[in-house]
Design a protein around this motif. Sequence first.
Motif, PDB file in Angstrom:
ATOM      1  N   GLY A 112       0.795  -1.223   0.000  1.00 12.50           N
ATOM      2  CA  GLY A 112       0.000   0.000   0.000  1.00 12.50           C
ATOM      3  C   GLY A 112       0.826   1.271   0.000  1.00 12.50           C
ATOM      4  O   GLY A 112       0.318   2.337   0.369  1.00 12.50           O
ATOM      5  N   TRP A 113       2.097   1.177  -0.417  1.00 14.00           N
ATOM      6  CA  TRP A 113       2.954   2.354  -0.382  1.00 14.00           C
ATOM      7  C   TRP A 113       2.599   3.354  -1.472  1.00 14.00           C
ATOM      8  O   TRP A 113       2.198   2.977  -2.577  1.00 14.00           O
ATOM      9  CB  TRP A 113       4.415   1.954  -0.580  1.00 14.00           C
ATOM     10  CG  TRP A 113       5.036   1.289   0.605  1.00 14.00           C
ATOM     11  CD1 TRP A 113       4.504   1.136   1.860  1.00 14.00           C
ATOM     12  CD2 TRP A 113       6.322   0.665   0.653  1.00 14.00           C
ATOM     13  NE1 TRP A 113       5.386   0.474   2.670  1.00 14.00           N
ATOM     14  CE2 TRP A 113       6.506   0.173   1.965  1.00 14.00           C
ATOM     15  CE3 TRP A 113       7.323   0.481  -0.287  1.00 14.00           C
ATOM     16  CZ2 TRP A 113       7.665  -0.489   2.346  1.00 14.00           C
ATOM     17  CZ3 TRP A 113       8.482  -0.190   0.086  1.00 14.00           C
ATOM     18  CH2 TRP A 113       8.654  -0.666   1.395  1.00 14.00           C
ATOM     19  N   THR A 114       2.779   4.614  -1.161  1.00 15.61           N
ATOM     20  CA  THR A 114       2.847   5.671  -2.156  1.00 15.61           C
ATOM     21  C   THR A 114       4.276   6.203  -2.143  1.00 15.61           C
ATOM     22  O   THR A 114       5.051   5.904  -1.223  1.00 15.61           O
ATOM     23  CB  THR A 114       1.848   6.795  -1.846  1.00 15.61           C
ATOM     24  OG1 THR A 114       2.138   7.324  -0.527  1.00 15.61           O
ATOM     25  CG2 THR A 114       0.407   6.276  -1.881  1.00 15.61           C
ATOM     26  N   PHE A 115       4.627   6.989  -3.154  1.00 20.60           N
ATOM     27  CA  PHE A 115       6.023   7.394  -3.296  1.00 20.60           C
ATOM     28  C   PHE A 115       6.143   8.890  -3.507  1.00 20.60           C
ATOM     29  O   PHE A 115       5.321   9.512  -4.176  1.00 20.60           O
ATOM     30  CB  PHE A 115       6.678   6.635  -4.457  1.00 20.60           C
ATOM     31  CG  PHE A 115       6.769   5.157  -4.205  1.00 20.60           C
ATOM     32  CD1 PHE A 115       7.881   4.610  -3.585  1.00 20.60           C
ATOM     33  CD2 PHE A 115       5.716   4.329  -4.543  1.00 20.60           C
ATOM     34  CE1 PHE A 115       7.947   3.253  -3.326  1.00 20.60           C
ATOM     35  CE2 PHE A 115       5.774   2.964  -4.292  1.00 20.60           C
ATOM     36  CZ  PHE A 115       6.895   2.427  -3.676  1.00 20.60           C
ATOM     37  N   GLY A 116       7.197   9.450  -2.903  1.00 18.98           N
ATOM     38  CA  GLY A 116       7.462  10.863  -3.034  1.00 18.98           C
ATOM     39  C   GLY A 116       8.231  11.171  -4.305  1.00 18.98           C
ATOM     40  O   GLY A 116       8.471  10.296  -5.145  1.00 18.98           O
ATOM     41  N   ASP A 117       8.631  12.416  -4.431  1.00 20.33           N
ATOM     42  CA  ASP A 117       9.418  12.834  -5.576  1.00 20.33           C
ATOM     43  C   ASP A 117      10.807  12.205  -5.521  1.00 20.33           C
ATOM     44  O   ASP A 117      11.367  11.986  -4.442  1.00 20.33           O
ATOM     45  CB  ASP A 117       9.553  14.357  -5.605  1.00 20.33           C
ATOM     46  CG  ASP A 117       8.218  15.054  -5.824  1.00 20.33           C
ATOM     47  OD1 ASP A 117       7.330  14.420  -6.439  1.00 20.33           O
ATOM     48  OD2 ASP A 117       8.076  16.210  -5.381  1.00 20.33           O
ATOM     49  N   THR A 118      11.364  11.941  -6.688  1.00 21.77           N
ATOM     50  CA  THR A 118      12.718  11.403  -6.775  1.00 21.77           C
ATOM     51  C   THR A 118      13.731  12.507  -6.530  1.00 21.77           C
ATOM     52  O   THR A 118      13.636  13.591  -7.107  1.00 21.77           O
ATOM     53  CB  THR A 118      12.952  10.780  -8.158  1.00 21.77           C
ATOM     54  OG1 THR A 118      12.072   9.664  -8.313  1.00 21.77           O
ATOM     55  CG2 THR A 118      14.388  10.308  -8.310  1.00 21.77           C
ATOM     56  N   ALA A 119      14.691  12.242  -5.652  1.00 17.32           N
ATOM     57  CA  ALA A 119      15.726  13.224  -5.326  1.00 17.32           C
ATOM     58  C   ALA A 119      16.935  12.975  -6.230  1.00 17.32           C
ATOM     59  O   ALA A 119      17.827  12.187  -5.907  1.00 17.32           O
ATOM     60  CB  ALA A 119      16.118  13.118  -3.861  1.00 17.32           C
TER      61      ALA A 119
END
Length: 264
Positions: free
Chosen positions: A31-38
């Motif tokens: 159920g993960w969501t993901f942030g912006d790629t650094a």
Amino acid sequence: MAVQPEGAPCWADAMFSDIEGAKSFYGAVLGWTFGDTASEYGNYTQAYADGKAVAAVVPPMPGQEGTSQWCLYLAAEDAAATAARIREHGGELLMNPMPVGDFGTMCLARDPSGVVFGVWEAGRHEGFQAMGVPGAYCWAEVFTRDPDAADAFFPAVFSYRQKEMADEMDFRIYDLGEQSVLGRMRMTEEFPPEVPPYINVYFTVADCDAAVARAAELGGILRFGPESTPFGRLATLSDPQGATFSVIDLTTTEGDVPDTADVD
């Protein structure tokens, strides 16, 4: 969450050649969501459970391509001092302490039995923002073929107190004060010789069987379970890129918790 005490698990990440594939798999299973790629930090991408940071995925650096593996980070008040203790007690530094902007300082190490782990001195990034809830980290175990070496090394570096499980398995628990923070399991002949020692990371799920079924649909491989235990219903999986991890439903328990005895 507050910064974890010295030696407590505080973060987990893994390198994947196919980052989008990893995001799709873990997004569906955990159920993960993901942030912006650094991009300035090697395309490091944080994973979130209910808006809380719980792990990260990152592409491999040149020359490090290969089978993916989860890496557990242990908290340090002073990464340089921890690195010195690692060397003093026979461990190997794979990456010397390195500042990561103002987020913190990391290093990577290998214990004398071959187990790779990370060390994290928190700065702005304090580590897990949630633990023990669906999608979040809750437990980890050191799997090693040389338990005597691991039992000498980890408590010396991180001041763990050891307890032995009173059953037929060669299994110990490492405590910090009154808190159990890691398990240590002997790898038996059931493990193929090509499988290296490692730390197995557990992520919490609301329904173990449903998580296993969803993982299988997406190309994951069931390695163990599902099995109900006094600690929860759990299973061990490999994702499609080869990273091994476990899932556990902490609400579904069965049986009595085994007795433990302190180890002198």
